[in-house]
Design an enzyme around this catalytic site. Structure first.
Site, PDB file in Angstrom:
ATOM      1  N   GLY A   1      -0.556  -5.744  -0.172  1.00  0.00           N
ATOM      2  CA  GLY A   1      -0.657  -4.346   0.213  1.00  0.00           C
ATOM      3  C   GLY A   1      -0.798  -3.454  -1.012  1.00  0.00           C
ATOM      4  O   GLY A   1      -1.229  -3.890  -2.081  1.00  0.00           O
ATOM      5  N   CYS A   2      -0.414  -2.205  -0.880  1.00  0.00           N
ATOM      6  CA  CYS A   2      -0.559  -1.225  -1.956  1.00  0.00           C
ATOM      7  C   CYS A   2       0.177  -1.667  -3.216  1.00  0.00           C
ATOM      8  O   CYS A   2       1.365  -1.966  -3.172  1.00  0.00           O
ATOM      9  CB  CYS A   2      -0.023   0.129  -1.496  1.00  0.00           C
ATOM     10  SG  CYS A   2      -0.026   1.381  -2.795  1.00  0.00           S
ATOM     11  N   PHE A   3      -0.534  -1.684  -4.345  1.00  0.00           N
ATOM     12  CA  PHE A   3       0.111  -2.168  -5.567  1.00  0.00           C
ATOM     13  C   PHE A   3       1.200  -1.236  -6.068  1.00  0.00           C
ATOM     14  O   PHE A   3       2.065  -1.651  -6.843  1.00  0.00           O
ATOM     15  CB  PHE A   3      -0.895  -2.497  -6.677  1.00  0.00           C
ATOM     16  CG  PHE A   3      -2.019  -1.524  -6.922  1.00  0.00           C
ATOM     17  CD1 PHE A   3      -1.907  -0.167  -6.704  1.00  0.00           C
ATOM     18  CD2 PHE A   3      -3.235  -2.014  -7.413  1.00  0.00           C
ATOM     19  CE1 PHE A   3      -2.954   0.701  -6.956  1.00  0.00           C
ATOM     20  CE2 PHE A   3      -4.302  -1.146  -7.691  1.00  0.00           C
ATOM     21  CZ  PHE A   3      -4.159   0.214  -7.452  1.00  0.00           C
TER      22      PHE A   3
ATOM     23  N   CYS B   1       3.604  -0.166  -4.298  1.00  0.00           N
ATOM     24  CA  CYS B   1       4.812  -0.728  -3.690  1.00  0.00           C
ATOM     25  C   CYS B   1       5.216  -2.031  -4.373  1.00  0.00           C
ATOM     26  O   CYS B   1       6.389  -2.231  -4.716  1.00  0.00           O
ATOM     27  CB  CYS B   1       4.583  -1.003  -2.201  1.00  0.00           C
ATOM     28  SG  CYS B   1       4.157   0.431  -1.199  1.00  0.00           S
TER      29      CYS B   1
END
EC number: 1.8.4.11
Length: 219
Positions: free
Chosen positions: A51-53, A55
């Site tokens: 997912g979003c890096f 995070c």
């Protein structure tokens, strides 16, 4: 007629938007010989997409033995990917992190445990509100030992949950470092709405269920 052609072109563009790569390109990547990154000053590197890096970077930096987490792109077929290009879903790359860690303090096996404990393991092509092939889950291995660790843990988790685990398993090829403004984003922008509403809650969910002795007091 011109309007019809324009509409068709737009439809075609969006229908291709989240296609990571063609079957042949995918096979070339998954069948490639893994690249093993040598130790440097006693530190090793590992690579994960989840997912979003923003995070994932913060999650790994909360783990003892992790010296640094760097945001970037990996798993695709294009060279020098950018954030804008990656977001089209057509580069094949996923947002990924490079984990620089001390193998005398934390093992690759534990980093894989962190990976599975910090995400929705059944969500395909995304995590939480972030959806698309650029947000898909991938674990990268650099040698056969790492590959077996990943496959064994993935199989055990699938049996435990009685569910299909979404994470793909790729031989590591290359990591492209993301633009500077993405690095340490959670730490530098704690009041950003996305950080407040997505990144920090995800980090806290992970920390609540991971063994406290493996976590830093702060990151």
């Amino acid at each position: 007629m011109k309007n019809i052609i324009t509409l068709f072109a737009i439809t075609l563009l969006f229908s291709c938007q989240n296609t990571a790569q063609t079957k042949k390109q995918q096979e070339n990547i998954t069948n490639a010989k893994p690249v093993e990154v040598p130790l440097k000053n006693g530190l090793a590197k590992a690579y994960f997409a989840s997912g979003c890096f923003w995070c994932v970077e913060a999650i790994y930096e909360s783990v003892k033995g992790v010296e640094e987490s760097i945001s970037g792109y990996s798993g695709g077929h294009t060279k020098n990917p950018t954030y804008e290009a990656s977001n089209t879903g057509r580069t094949g790359h996923a947002e990924a992190v490079e984990i620089i860690y001390n193998p005398n303090i934390v093992s690759f096996e534990t980093l894989v445990d962190v990976y599975f404990a910090s995400q929705n393991v059944t969500q395909v092509n995304g995590q939480g509100p972030d959806k698309g092939s650029q947000y898909r889950s991938i674990i990268f291995y650099q040698n056969e030992e790492q590959k077996q660790i990943i496959l064994n843990k993935k199989e055990a988790l699938a049996k435990k949950l009685n569910a299909k685990i979404a994470a793909e398993v790729y031989p590591f090829q290359k990591f492209w470092v993301a633009e500077g403004y993405h690095q340490n984003y959670e730490r530098l922008h704690p009041n950003h709405p996305y950080i407040q509403n997505v990144s920090i809650p995800r980090l806290n969910r992970f920390k609540a269920k991971f063994p406290k002795e493996l976590l830093k007091e702060s990151h």
